[in-house]
Design a protein around this motif. Structure first.
Motif, short mmCIF file in Angstrom:
data_model
loop_
_atom_site.label_atom_id
_atom_site.label_comp_id
_atom_site.label_asym_id
_atom_site.label_seq_id
_atom_site.Cartn_x
_atom_site.Cartn_y
_atom_site.Cartn_z
N UNK A 144 0.84 -1.20 0.00
CA UNK A 144 0.00 0.00 0.00
C UNK A 144 0.87 1.25 0.00
N UNK A 145 1.94 1.24 0.79
CA UNK A 145 2.86 2.39 0.82
C UNK A 145 3.49 2.63 -0.54
N UNK A 146 3.90 1.54 -1.20
CA UNK A 146 4.48 1.68 -2.54
C UNK A 146 3.43 2.21 -3.52
N UNK A 147 2.21 1.75 -3.36
CA UNK A 147 1.14 2.28 -4.20
C UNK A 147 0.96 3.76 -3.95
N UNK A 185 16.08 16.11 -2.06
CA UNK A 185 16.22 16.35 -0.63
C UNK A 185 14.94 15.98 0.13
N UNK A 186 13.80 16.19 -0.51
CA UNK A 186 12.53 15.77 0.09
C UNK A 186 12.49 14.25 0.22
N UNK A 187 13.01 13.55 -0.78
CA UNK A 187 13.09 12.10 -0.70
C UNK A 187 14.02 11.64 0.40
N UNK A 188 15.14 12.35 0.59
CA UNK A 188 16.10 11.99 1.65
C UNK A 188 15.46 12.11 3.02
N UNK A 189 14.77 13.21 3.25
CA UNK A 189 14.10 13.42 4.54
C UNK A 189 13.03 12.34 4.77
N UNK A 190 12.35 11.97 3.73
CA UNK A 190 11.28 10.97 3.85
C UNK A 190 11.83 9.60 4.23
N UNK A 240 11.62 7.06 8.41
CA UNK A 240 11.19 5.70 8.75
C UNK A 240 11.75 5.27 10.10
N UNK A 241 12.93 5.77 10.44
CA UNK A 241 13.57 5.37 11.69
C UNK A 241 12.86 5.93 12.91
N UNK A 242 12.26 7.11 12.80
CA UNK A 242 11.66 7.77 13.96
C UNK A 242 10.14 7.60 14.03
N UNK A 243 9.50 7.21 12.95
CA UNK A 243 8.06 6.97 12.97
C UNK A 243 7.81 5.58 13.54
N UNK A 244 6.96 5.49 14.55
CA UNK A 244 6.68 4.20 15.19
C UNK A 244 5.37 3.59 14.73
N UNK A 299 3.50 6.07 8.30
CA UNK A 299 4.47 5.91 7.21
C UNK A 299 3.90 6.42 5.88
N UNK A 300 2.60 6.65 5.85
CA UNK A 300 2.01 7.23 4.64
C UNK A 300 2.55 8.63 4.38
N UNK A 301 2.89 9.37 5.44
CA UNK A 301 3.35 10.75 5.27
C UNK A 301 4.64 10.85 4.45
N UNK A 302 5.70 10.07 4.77
CA UNK A 302 6.92 10.18 3.94
C UNK A 302 6.73 9.70 2.51
N UNK A 303 5.64 9.00 2.23
CA UNK A 303 5.39 8.58 0.85
C UNK A 303 5.17 9.78 -0.08
#
Length: 495
Positions: free
Chosen positions: A353-356, A387-392, A396-400, A405-409
């Motif tokens: 779903x995240x990849x979608x 740079x937006x992709x890098x931050x996203x 993943x490391x700090x989102x629990x 995880x939909x947000x960094x997508x």
């Protein structure tokens, strides 16, 4: 005689690019599910990168060959369309067989076949935009391709989840058996890919070689490349040969990880190809396709060389994300490494779903990015998206909570859409029409080489530096996106 390519209508460009949606449908199914299939069939975490080596290696071999061949092809189906036609048929067959693989090595072999046929179909699509569109419409053509990539991948990446949650198809199975939801997703994907590609094959016309030669709207159309130019292959031959031999010797003597054999072997293969080309040059055998491709690697346009580093770091990041997101999310966010457990398979479905989602956001980003380019320029727009992709990826490391995880997508979607369009827009005016296919194939080297490097070293980095925790592969990917953005500062554009 027509001196300029005529503009095509929106719907003509739509038909020309629609097949790319089908190709991306199969590509997205592969990206989102192959690691899951490998793990289901018994692969360990540190084995996954080397199993994935099929994808970039086939691209490295196939794309320049197909590019060169399609530049020279003309027949009943035209110049590029024969490769769409036959590649789509083989890809569809591979998609049907892949989820029925009885063993891990059968699945790895099917990945080779699937990726080779996808590359046969995909590479000429990039060249088709340059063939059929005038300069003023090429940005639209590449953006529309990015839009179709996003739309196709949205559905493809989420298909197992859709089948499981909407149609009650099971997403679990006995140990060593691919879940039915994944199997049926691949069947649907094969049919969709074939239909989309055939639509483009039978609704799109191509210009004959004589018509292409008459056009003068390409800024580099009259550029001639002297294939008799003497190139000194010796320096890179010696460096790559000695480096490859040293790596292979070190693996044997120091008992290093076997994945490094791949890196050493690739360097030796590169040296061997240069040696053959050097011999042909001395003998005057320069009129063949092999020498032409190797020669073109060393005489590529300056803009292409400058963009190579941008592509290198961008695709290293993407490959890290594709092969490790499933393992990262299932272990870090769902707390399971047991491929038969419901937690693992729920996590794997959520990755689909995240990849979608990132592909959906990429489809929307494809509409926004041209506005960004107009406002801040093409280089700054691409750097911002990277740079937006890098931050996203780092988030993943700090989102629990997996739901967040939909947000960094969103950021990954912008980076993906930008990578698929802006480098090609920057490059297109530097390529002569007569060599559009082969240069697009060679440009793929800078997509493939970082993926091969990732397959060789990512597992080792995680094993020795991060206690085999796959979440840190995504952090490494974020750092690589930053390096890609920095490399853009070296790119000099002529327009």
């Amino acid at each position: 005689m027509q001196n300029e390519r005529p503009s095509l209508s929106f719907w003509q460009i739509w038909n020309m690019c629609l097949g790319f949606m089908g190709i991306q449908f199969g590509f997205a199914l592969q990206n989102a599910n192959v690691s899951r299939i490998f793990q289901t069939l018994g692969a360990k975490i540190d084995d996954i990168p080397i199993l994935w080596v099929a994808a970039p290696l086939t691209g490295l071999i196939v794309q320049p060959i197909i590019g060169y061949m399609s530049d020279k092809t003309w027949g009943r189906l035209g110049r590029r369309r024969p490769y769409f036609f036959y590649g789509a048929i083989v890809t569809t067959a591979a998609l049907v067989v892949m989820p029925n693989s009885p063993t891990l090595w059968v699945a790895a072999g099917m990945l080779w076949i699937m990726d080779a046929s996808i590359n046969v179909t995909m590479e000429p699509f990039r060249a088709l935009v340059g063939d059929n569109l005038p300069n003023r419409q090429r940005a639209l053509g590449y953006s529309l391709q990015s839009f179709f990539i996003g739309v196709g991948a949205v559905v493809a990446s989420s298909l197992p989840w859709i089948l499981s949650n909407w149609f009650d198809v099971s997403n679990t199975a006995a140990a060593g058996v691919i879940p039915p939801s994944v199997q049926y997703a691949f069947y649907v994907g094969g049919a969709f890919l074939l239909g989309c590609v055939m639509w483009t094959v039978f609704t799109t016309k191509e210009y004959s070689p004589e018509q292409l030669a008459a056009f003068n709207d390409d800024a580099q159309a009259n550029t001639t490349i002297d294939t008799t130019q003497v190139i000194n292959f010796a320096r890179t031959l010696v460096v790559s040969g000695l480096s490859g031999a040293a790596i292979i010797a070190a693996v044997g003597v120091m008992d290093l990880e076997k994945e490094l054999y791949l890196l050493g072997g690739l360097l030796l293969a590169f040296a061997m190809l240069q040696g053959i080309a050097a011999w042909q040059q001395r003998q005057g055998y320069t009129g063949n396709g092999f020498f032409a491709v190797v020669h073109d690697v060393f005489t590529m346009p300056k803009a292409m060389r400058q963009l190579a580093w941008v592509q290198f770091f961008s695709w290293f990041s993407l490959f890290a994300m594709w092969i490790y997101t499933t393992a990262a999310v299932t272990s870090h966010h769902y707390g399971s490494v047991d491929v038969t457990s419901k937690a693992y398979n729920d996590g794997a479905d959520w990755v689909g779903v995240l990849f979608a989602a990132y592909n959906g956001f990429a489809a929307l980003a494809a509409l926004v990015i041209p506005v960004m380019v107009k406002r801040v320029g093409i280089r700054i727009a691409h750097a911002l998206n990277l740079l937006l992709g890098a931050l996203s990826l780092a988030s993943f490391l700090v989102i629990s909570d997996p739901a967040w995880l939909m947000l960094p997508m969103v950021g990954i979607g912008f980076a993906w859409a930008s990578i698929l369009s802006l480098p090609y827009a920057m490059l297109s005016s530097a390529l002569p029409s007569s060599k559009m296919g082969v240069y697009m194939g060679i440009f793929n080297f800078f997509i493939v080489i970082p993926q091969l490097l990732a397959a060789s070293i990512l597992g080792l980095i995680l094993k020795h530096g991060f206690a085999n925790q796959p979440i840190y592969a995504l952090i490494i990917g974020g750092v690589s996106f930053v390096l890609a953005a920095l490399a853009l500062t070296r790119v000099k554009l002529n327009h």
